[in-house]
Design a protein around this motif. Structure first.
Motif, PDB file in Angstrom:
ATOM      1  N   LYS A 165       0.833  -1.206   0.000  1.00 32.68           N
ATOM      2  CA  LYS A 165       0.000   0.000   0.000  1.00 32.68           C
ATOM      3  C   LYS A 165       0.867   1.254   0.000  1.00 32.68           C
ATOM      4  O   LYS A 165       0.586   2.207  -0.733  1.00 32.68           O
ATOM      5  N   VAL A 166       1.908   1.255   0.826  1.00 29.90           N
ATOM      6  CA  VAL A 166       2.803   2.415   0.878  1.00 29.90           C
ATOM      7  C   VAL A 166       3.535   2.575  -0.445  1.00 29.90           C
ATOM      8  O   VAL A 166       3.625   3.680  -0.987  1.00 29.90           O
ATOM      9  N   ALA A 167       4.039   1.490  -1.008  1.00 29.43           N
ATOM     10  CA  ALA A 167       4.776   1.554  -2.278  1.00 29.43           C
ATOM     11  C   ALA A 167       3.884   2.066  -3.398  1.00 29.43           C
ATOM     12  O   ALA A 167       4.347   2.770  -4.297  1.00 29.43           O
ATOM     13  N   SER A 168       2.593   1.753  -3.353  1.00 29.13           N
ATOM     14  CA  SER A 168       1.692   2.182  -4.425  1.00 29.13           C
ATOM     15  C   SER A 168       1.462   3.687  -4.429  1.00 29.13           C
ATOM     16  O   SER A 168       0.926   4.227  -5.385  1.00 29.13           O
ATOM     17  N   LEU A 169       1.880   4.373  -3.373  1.00 30.03           N
ATOM     18  CA  LEU A 169       1.734   5.833  -3.316  1.00 30.03           C
ATOM     19  C   LEU A 169       2.818   6.562  -4.100  1.00 30.03           C
ATOM     20  O   LEU A 169       2.698   7.757  -4.344  1.00 30.03           O
ATOM     21  N   PHE A 170       3.857   5.858  -4.492  1.00 25.66           N
ATOM     22  CA  PHE A 170       5.011   6.497  -5.108  1.00 25.66           C
ATOM     23  C   PHE A 170       5.091   6.236  -6.606  1.00 25.66           C
ATOM     24  O   PHE A 170       4.780   5.159  -7.076  1.00 25.66           O
ATOM     25  N   MET A 171       5.528   7.259  -7.325  1.00 22.99           N
ATOM     26  CA  MET A 171       5.910   7.121  -8.736  1.00 22.99           C
ATOM     27  C   MET A 171       7.411   7.356  -8.765  1.00 22.99           C
ATOM     28  O   MET A 171       7.890   8.389  -8.311  1.00 22.99           O
ATOM     29  N   LEU A 172       8.157   6.376  -9.267  1.00 24.68           N
ATOM     30  CA  LEU A 172       9.614   6.431  -9.238  1.00 24.68           C
ATOM     31  C   LEU A 172      10.198   6.451 -10.649  1.00 24.68           C
ATOM     32  O   LEU A 172       9.508   6.170 -11.613  1.00 24.68           O
ATOM     33  N   HIS A 173      11.463   6.774 -10.721  1.00 26.76           N
ATOM     34  CA  HIS A 173      12.184   6.791 -11.987  1.00 26.76           C
ATOM     35  C   HIS A 173      13.373   5.844 -11.866  1.00 26.76           C
ATOM     36  O   HIS A 173      14.091   5.860 -10.882  1.00 26.76           O
ATOM     37  N   ALA A 174      13.564   5.028 -12.879  1.00 28.29           N
ATOM     38  CA  ALA A 174      14.737   4.162 -12.964  1.00 28.29           C
ATOM     39  C   ALA A 174      15.449   4.490 -14.271  1.00 28.29           C
ATOM     40  O   ALA A 174      14.847   4.424 -15.336  1.00 28.29           O
ATOM     41  N   PRO A 175      16.728   4.865 -14.220  1.00 28.43           N
ATOM     42  CA  PRO A 175      17.437   5.192 -15.449  1.00 28.43           C
ATOM     43  C   PRO A 175      17.741   3.943 -16.267  1.00 28.43           C
ATOM     44  O   PRO A 175      17.831   2.847 -15.741  1.00 28.43           O
ATOM     45  N   GLY A 176      17.867   4.136 -17.563  1.00 31.74           N
ATOM     46  CA  GLY A 176      18.266   3.043 -18.448  1.00 31.74           C
ATOM     47  C   GLY A 176      17.179   2.668 -19.434  1.00 31.74           C
ATOM     48  O   GLY A 176      16.020   3.058 -19.304  1.00 31.74           O
ATOM     49  N   THR A 177      17.595   1.901 -20.454  1.00 36.29           N
ATOM     50  CA  THR A 177      16.663   1.492 -21.501  1.00 36.29           C
ATOM     51  C   THR A 177      16.436  -0.010 -21.546  1.00 36.29           C
ATOM     52  O   THR A 177      15.634  -0.479 -22.338  1.00 36.29           O
ATOM     53  N   ASP A 178      17.131  -0.761 -20.695  1.00 35.90           N
ATOM     54  CA  ASP A 178      16.997  -2.215 -20.705  1.00 35.90           C
ATOM     55  C   ASP A 178      15.668  -2.617 -20.045  1.00 35.90           C
ATOM     56  O   ASP A 178      15.454  -2.348 -18.863  1.00 35.90           O
ATOM     57  N   PRO A 179      14.761  -3.250 -20.804  1.00 30.75           N
ATOM     58  CA  PRO A 179      13.465  -3.629 -20.243  1.00 30.75           C
ATOM     59  C   PRO A 179      13.575  -4.583 -19.051  1.00 30.75           C
ATOM     60  O   PRO A 179      12.797  -4.494 -18.111  1.00 30.75           O
ATOM     61  N   ALA A 180      14.554  -5.478 -19.078  1.00 30.55           N
ATOM     62  CA  ALA A 180      14.712  -6.430 -17.972  1.00 30.55           C
ATOM     63  C   ALA A 180      15.083  -5.708 -16.679  1.00 30.55           C
ATOM     64  O   ALA A 180      14.568  -6.018 -15.605  1.00 30.55           O
TER      65      ALA A 180
END
Length: 114
Positions: free
Chosen positions: A69-84
Motif C-alpha cells: 500500500k505504501v509503495a503504491s503511493l510512489f511514482m519512481l524513476h529508474a534510469p536506463g533502456t533495458d526492459p529487464a
C-alpha cells in the motif's frame, strides 16, 4: 546521496498515519447504495446493492500488505533502456507508477525496428 535514517523513519511514520486515516475513513462504503422500493404490502424495506467494480477494488485493497500500500503511493524513476532492468526495478519496489524520462528512450532505434 544517502538520507539520514531519521528522515526515512519520519517519512514512514507520516505515510503510516496517512494510511491509517484512510482506513478509518473507509468505514462508509462509497460503492454501496441503498435503494428504496415502493412498498408491496406494508412498510418499505431498503435493499443494499453493491457495485461490482467497487467490490473488486475493495477485495484487491484488502489483500495488499502495508508495504504494498505504501509503495503504491510512489511514482519512481529508474534510469536506463533495458526492459529487464526496468522490470526488476518494478518487481523489487512495486511503485504505483514509473516515470519515463529522456534517459529511458534509446538514442537510435534498434536494428530491424521501423
Amino acid at each position: 546521496m544517502r538520507r539520514a535514517p531519521w528522515k526515512t523513519a519520519a517519512a514512514l511514520v507520516v505515510l503510516t498515519g496517512t494510511l491509517a486515516g484512510c482506513a478509518a475513513a473507509a468505514s462508509s462504503r462509497p460503492g454501496e447504495a441503498t435503494v428504496t422500493r415502493p412498498p408491496a404490502s406494508g412498510s418499505p424495506s431498503p435493499v443494499a446493492t453493491v457495485d461490482p467494480v467497487a467490490a473488486y477494488a475493495d477485495q484487491r485493497l484488502r489483500n495488499l500488505t502495508l508495504r504494498q500500500k505504501v509503495a503504491s503511493l510512489f511514482m519512481l524513476h529508474a534510469p536506463g533502456t533495458d526492459p529487464a532492468t526496468l522490470r526488476q526495478f518494478v518487481d523489487r519496489y512495486g511503485p504505483g507508477g514509473v516515470i519515463l524520462m529522456p534517459d529511458n528512450i534509446p538514442a537510435s532505434p534498434p536494428p530491424g525496428a521501423r
